[in-house]
Design a protein around this motif. Structure first.
Motif, PDB file in Angstrom:
ATOM      1  N   ASP A  98     -22.776  59.073  57.232  1.00 57.29           N
ATOM      2  CA  ASP A  98     -23.781  58.814  58.261  1.00 57.29           C
ATOM      3  C   ASP A  98     -23.112  58.485  59.586  1.00 57.29           C
ATOM      4  O   ASP A  98     -21.888  58.324  59.685  1.00 57.29           O
ATOM      5  CB  ASP A  98     -24.737  57.695  57.828  1.00 57.29           C
ATOM      6  N   ASP A  99     -23.912  58.353  60.635  1.00 54.93           N
ATOM      7  CA  ASP A  99     -23.385  58.113  61.976  1.00 54.93           C
ATOM      8  C   ASP A  99     -22.631  56.797  62.074  1.00 54.93           C
ATOM      9  O   ASP A  99     -21.607  56.701  62.768  1.00 54.93           O
ATOM     10  CB  ASP A  99     -24.530  58.132  62.997  1.00 54.93           C
ATOM     11  N   SER A 100     -23.126  55.754  61.400  1.00 53.97           N
ATOM     12  CA  SER A 100     -22.454  54.458  61.459  1.00 53.97           C
ATOM     13  C   SER A 100     -21.066  54.534  60.839  1.00 53.97           C
ATOM     14  O   SER A 100     -20.116  53.889  61.321  1.00 53.97           O
ATOM     15  CB  SER A 100     -23.292  53.394  60.746  1.00 53.97           C
ATOM     16  N   SER A 101     -20.902  55.325  59.752  1.00 54.69           N
ATOM     17  CA  SER A 101     -19.584  55.492  59.127  1.00 54.69           C
ATOM     18  C   SER A 101     -18.626  56.212  60.080  1.00 54.69           C
ATOM     19  O   SER A 101     -17.443  55.863  60.167  1.00 54.69           O
ATOM     20  CB  SER A 101     -19.713  56.300  57.827  1.00 54.69           C
TER      21      SER A 101
ATOM     22  N   GLU B 165     -18.656  56.139  63.334  1.00 52.85           N
ATOM     23  CA  GLU B 165     -18.253  55.225  64.405  1.00 52.85           C
ATOM     24  C   GLU B 165     -17.170  54.261  63.951  1.00 52.85           C
ATOM     25  O   GLU B 165     -16.329  53.835  64.741  1.00 52.85           O
ATOM     26  CB  GLU B 165     -19.475  54.446  64.891  1.00 52.85           C
ATOM     27  N   GLN B 166     -17.190  53.880  62.679  1.00 49.74           N
ATOM     28  CA  GLN B 166     -16.227  52.906  62.171  1.00 49.74           C
ATOM     29  C   GLN B 166     -14.955  53.549  61.625  1.00 49.74           C
ATOM     30  O   GLN B 166     -13.994  52.857  61.282  1.00 49.74           O
ATOM     31  CB  GLN B 166     -16.869  52.085  61.036  1.00 49.74           C
TER      32      GLN B 166
ATOM     33  N   TYR C  83     -12.156  60.711  61.908  1.00 49.28           N
ATOM     34  CA  TYR C  83     -13.349  61.526  61.664  1.00 49.28           C
ATOM     35  C   TYR C  83     -13.024  62.969  62.013  1.00 49.28           C
ATOM     36  O   TYR C  83     -12.468  63.262  63.074  1.00 49.28           O
ATOM     37  CB  TYR C  83     -14.527  61.060  62.513  1.00 49.28           C
TER      38      TYR C  83
END
Length: 1000
Positions: A828-831, A833-834, A838
């Motif tokens: 997901d997007d939150s993963s 960002e962290q 990527y």
């Protein structure tokens, strides 16, 4: 007199015979596997124990029949079940289905006719045969009078054990004749004889002769299996016992008749006619003038009447009756040599023993002999007798009157035979025979061991190409595999054992020491003579390639691990050519034990003892231009494209194509032309002038024909790199090159004219002058369908084949493993960002949760001029991880494994064998095409490692390398850092979206 053997080709150009003429001729295969579909497998033998013993003399009737089958090279002998009485037999038939019943004339207190009547009432279609002693004249006379409607046949036992074979084959022939003629035009022989004693003597001899002769002629089959299959095409024997039955058989099967053997006196219209055979001859000759007829009679005066009908004659009271009959069959039914005669003197003027020799003698036959045999249809008769039915069917209708002159007919017959031999050679792994090997053998094996992975793949490709419709769909190009000979692993084992090489090869010797050891060893006995035979035929440049047991198999392709050698094969001294080929084979053998091979085997959990090496010898696809030899194009195509652009889909596939040898594609991917076979006109490299000039091929690889193969030079592939301008004047760039008009700043799609040459493949891709993109599409689709996984193919093309069609050669096929673990992965997007890393371009599907070590190139310190140092450092770290059996994550700049250090780190697979996740990244001042399409990339994906690409300067993914820089280093140099995290990293790849992340 001409006794023709094909010439040796030491001075003949192979370019004249590598692919068919432009005129397309498709000759169908004979479906031998569909012949003799109905078999006698289970026989019920009804006789007393005494009769059974008398039949076999020592009490093993089933073994006797089995021995008869084996002696004649036949398979699947029937099982015989003995019933000692009629009552016992009938009881057994209630619970068991027998294919045939053979009963002695005496079966206890039950009359044999009553027994036959009972069997026929319950099983009307079941064959019933009575066997009676030859001396029992009264029983035979009664059986003939009463048994015509109840008994299929009556046979006289005369002490010949082959009588059982004859009975079985006679019944099987009647069961199969209609089907076998319909699907393959199998030939028939009609025997007209009402004497039980005579046909009981004739049939065992005729069957034995036919089977022995057919087996001797099955050399047209290229291997043991195809030879055994051809046995099913032997002529069928049909027995007639009266005039009406003879005429009926003739009228039914006259188009498939090999010959007729007839008695003179037998029943006609219900009573014995002493001239029935003469009448039958007259009936036949009213329709057919060239069917061989043989009359046999107890009365010698019929010989003169036989002569009137151009029939041969044998006297039944001759002391050599069976010998004369056997000689007649061998001489007149086309089983022996084709003997060419002078029609006037009857003198022999030529002789051939097989199709290969026939092809070469036709142009040289004296005119009178050629025309005589054409008018008598002797060519088609001889071919049919050898089970070459499709060829015979093509030649049979041809008349000399159909041609403008005699020479045209000779040329046409040679063309038909040549095409047939070429087509029959495809899809067959032929047994190599140094005495019969010629240019029409496509794929052959030396030895009985394994072909190895590459050899198996090529054999499989050859078979699939033969069975596909590609040759019909694309008559503009000849789609093939190069002519191939595989030295099987059996010869490798012999080489190692005879030279005591196992222990030294597995020791700690350097690659050079191992190579010296192997080059000083002797090849197995007989192999050198086979290599000599190969060079007598193949005089063009050759590639000698590895084909180990493990190469190109699922999940362990070993691509590019072992040696490939190329030899010009043009030395004026034949013995020097032989030395080069022998040394090339030894080089491939030696590469099995080079250090990189041992490291790879260790990394993939294989023992070096498990590996065995076969060797593939192939004609190189290409032409000689001056001192260089190279193909007009070569490339790699994959059915799955992990980097689709715009409206392309992953399943559309991807292809990389280059001018010259495929080394450009494998080692210098950035300059080969990338295109989707579905969209051949859309090529990103040619979309802008600057990109066209910068990113298209500047050099090509070619074989130096002036340089002998030198196994000690380190450049075993013998290739040289040349600027593309070097080929501008040799005519090899037709359809390939465009020309840059510097004055007008445009690119003209022609190879002629002044200006820089641009390798655009415009003629092939933009204008589709030859349909290579469609061919690639269909080959990828075919490969996926037959392997059930995404695939990769290697190919090359030779466009300079006039007057023959251009050639598209498939060089290799291997599977691509698309993912290493099943199951859905959520990113997901939150993963993102962290994430530490990527990637929007990742390969595979699944998770790694057991990796703590990261080895990465320092982005701010990377220097493309010192990539060799980086490779050494990574190799040392890999050795340490290998000792602890721990995997790691590797992050590198540019393209890993490139032979050009300016494109990335020139590392070998063995130096990163324990890297479980590999990431290639672009830097601000270092932008290189990723590894897709290289051998390195194939090994990476097929071993189910994770693979990602990132390019942060272009906003294609992220790498927070400062987090790694904050950790203490396990090992650090000027360019490389190795860090170990306190807990395992979380690596995820979503196969559906193609995204990948690494979380701390």
């Amino acid at each position: 007199m001409i006794i023709r053997s094909p010439p040796l080709y030491g001075t003949t150009s192979m370019h004249m015979i590598e692919c068919p003429m432009t005129d397309f001729l498709q000759i169908s295969d004979t479906p031998f596997h569909n012949l003799m579909a109905n078999r006698i497998r289970d026989i019920l033998l009804i006789c007393s124990k005494y009769d059974r013993f008398m039949l076999e003399e020592d009490g093993r009737i089933e073994e006797l029949l089995f021995q008869d089958y084996i002696a004649l090279g036949l398979t699947s002998p029937p099982k015989i079940t003995h019933a000692p009485s009629a009552q016992k037999a009938l009881k057994m038939m209630e619970t068991r289905n027998f294919d045939m019943v053979i009963t002695m004339v005496n079966v206890g207190n039950v009359d044999v006719m009553d027994l036959a009547r009972t069997i026929k009432q319950q099983f009307p279609e079941k064959p019933v045969i009575v066997l009676t002693p030859a001396a029992a004249y009264q029983p035979i006379r009664r059986l003939k009078q009463e048994g015509s409607s109840l008994l299929n046949y009556i046979f006289a036992w005369q002490g010949n054990p082959n009588i059982l074979l004859a009975i079985v084959k006679l019944i099987e022939d009647r069961m199969n004749v209609d089907n076998d003629i319909r699907i393959a035009d199998v030939q028939t022989i009609i025997l007209v004889e009402d004497s039980i004693a005579y046909y009981s003597t004739y049939l065992p001899m005729i069957y034995t002769t036919l089977i022995q002769q057919a087996r001797g002629l099955m050399t047209e089959g290229l291997n043991e299996w195809s030879q055994a299959q051809r046995m099913r095409g032997r002529p069928k024997i049909l027995l007639a016992r009266n005039y009406e039955e003879a005429v009926s058989l003739y009228e039914t099967y006259h188009d498939s008749l090999l010959g007729i053997i007839s008695d003179v006196s037998y029943r006609r219209e219900g009573s014995v006619d002493p001239l029935a055979g003469i009448r039958f001859c007259r009936h036949v000759r009213q329709r057919d003038n060239d069917i061989p007829l043989l009359l046999q009679s107890t009365e010698e005066q019929h010989a003169a009447q036989a002569k009137i009908f151009h029939a041969a004659f044998i006297h039944k009271h001759s002391k050599t009756l069976l010998l004369e009959l056997r000689d007649y069959i061998r001489t007149n039914y086309g089983f022996g040599d084709f003997i060419f005669h002078d029609p006037d003197t009857k003198a022999e003027v030529g002789r051939v023993s097989d199709l290969r020799e026939l092809q070469y003698i036709i142009p040289e036959l004296p005119s009178a002999s050629f025309l005589y045999h054409v008018r008598n249809n002797d060519f088609s008769k001889w071919l049919k007798a050898r089970a070459l039915f499709p060829l015979a069917h093509l030649i049979r209708p041809k008349k000399i009157e159909d041609y403008p002159d005699e020479q045209s007919m000779r040329d046409d017959l040679v063309r038909i035979i040549e095409t047939y031999r070429l087509q029959q050679g495809r899809g067959i792994i032929a047994r190599f025979n140094k005495d019969s090997f010629d240019e029409y053998t496509f794929f052959s094996r030396i030895g009985s061991g394994s072909l190895g992975g590459k050899g198996r793949g090529l054999a499989f490709l050859d078979l699939q190409l033969k069975e596909s419709s590609l040759s019909i769909d694309y008559p503009q190009m000849y789609i093939n595999i190069p002519r191939t000979i595989v030295i099987s692993t059996e010869l490798f084992d012999l080489f190692m054992e005879e030279n005591n090489l196992h222990a030294p090869a597995m020791g700690d010797r350097t690659d050079q020491e191992i190579l010296d050891l192997f080059l000083g060893a002797s090849l197995p006995e007989g192999l050198e003579e086979n290599l000599r035979a190969i060079l007598n035929v193949l005089t063009s440049p050759l590639a000698v390639r590895s084909s180990s047991l493990l190469e190109d198999s699922h999940y362990q392709p070993f691509a590019g691990i072992y040696q490939t050698c190329m030899i010009p094969n043009n030395h004026e001294d034949f013995e020097e050519r032989l030395t080069d080929l022998s040394n090339a084979v030894k080089c491939v053998y030696a590469s099995t034990y080079f250090q990189s091979s041992k490291d790879y085997l260790k990394a993939t959990n294989h023992m070096i003892e498990e590996e065995k090496m076969a060797v593939v010898i192939q004609r190189i696809t290409g032409n000689v231009y001056g001192s260089l030899c190279y193909p007009n194009f070569s490339g790699v195509a994959r059915s799955l494209n992990y980097y689709p652009v715009e409206n392309e889909r992953p399943e559309d596939g991807i292809a990389y194509i280059a001018f010259g040898f495929g080394k450009t594609v494998v080692d210098d991917l950035g300059t080969s032309l990338r295109f989707s076979p579905r969209y051949p006109k859309k090529i990103m490299q040619l979309s802008e002038m600057q990109s066209t000039l910068k990113n298209t091929q500047q050099h090509f690889h070619a074989l130096d024909m002036n340089s002998r193969f030198n196994p000690f030079a380190g450049n075993t592939d013998n290739l040289v790199q040349m600027p593309v301008e070097e080929a501008a004047g040799d005519g090899s760039m037709k359809y390939i090159a465009s020309t840059y008009d510097e004055e007008n700043f445009i690119v003209r799609d022609t190879a002629s004219g002044e200006g820089r040459k641009i390798i655009s493949f415009a003629g092939l891709l933009k204008y589709n002058l030859l349909p290579i993109s469609s061919i690639i599409c269909d080959l990828l689709k075919l490969g996926e369908n037959i392997l059930n996984v995404p695939i990769e193919i290697e190919f090359a093309g030779n466009l300079d084949k006039s007057p023959k069609v251009p050639e598209f050669s498939l060089l290799q096929i291997r599977p691509i493993v698309a993912g290493y673990e099943s199951g859905d992965v959520k990113i997901d997007d939150s993963s993102i960002e962290q994430a530490l890393i990527y990637s929007p371009k990742a390969m595979g599907n699944g998770k790694f949760d057991d990796l703590r070590d990261v080895v990465y190139v320092k982005p701010d310190r990377f220097d493309p001029s010192r990539t060799k140092e980086m490779a050494q450092t990574i190799g040392l770290i890999n050795e340490q991880m290998m000792e602890h059996r721990e995997g790691f994550i590797l992050i590198a700049a540019g393209r890993l494994g490139s032979s050009d250090p300016w494109l990335g780190i020139p590392i070998t697979w063995s130096q990163i064998s324990f890297a479980r996740v590999i990431i290639e990244m672009g830097l601000e001042h270092f932008q290189v095409e990723p590894s897709q399409g290289t051998h390195f990339f194939q090994n990476l994906t097929s071993l189910r490692n994770a693979y990602m690409t990132i390019n942060p300067p272009r906003k294609q993914g992220t790498f927070r390398w400062e987090l790694l820089d904050s950790l203490p280093a396990v090992h650090e140099t000027e360019f490389i850092r190795h860090v170990r995290l306190p807990s395992s990293l979380d690596v995820r790849i979503d196969g559906k979206s193609g995204k990948g992340i690494i979380l701390i």
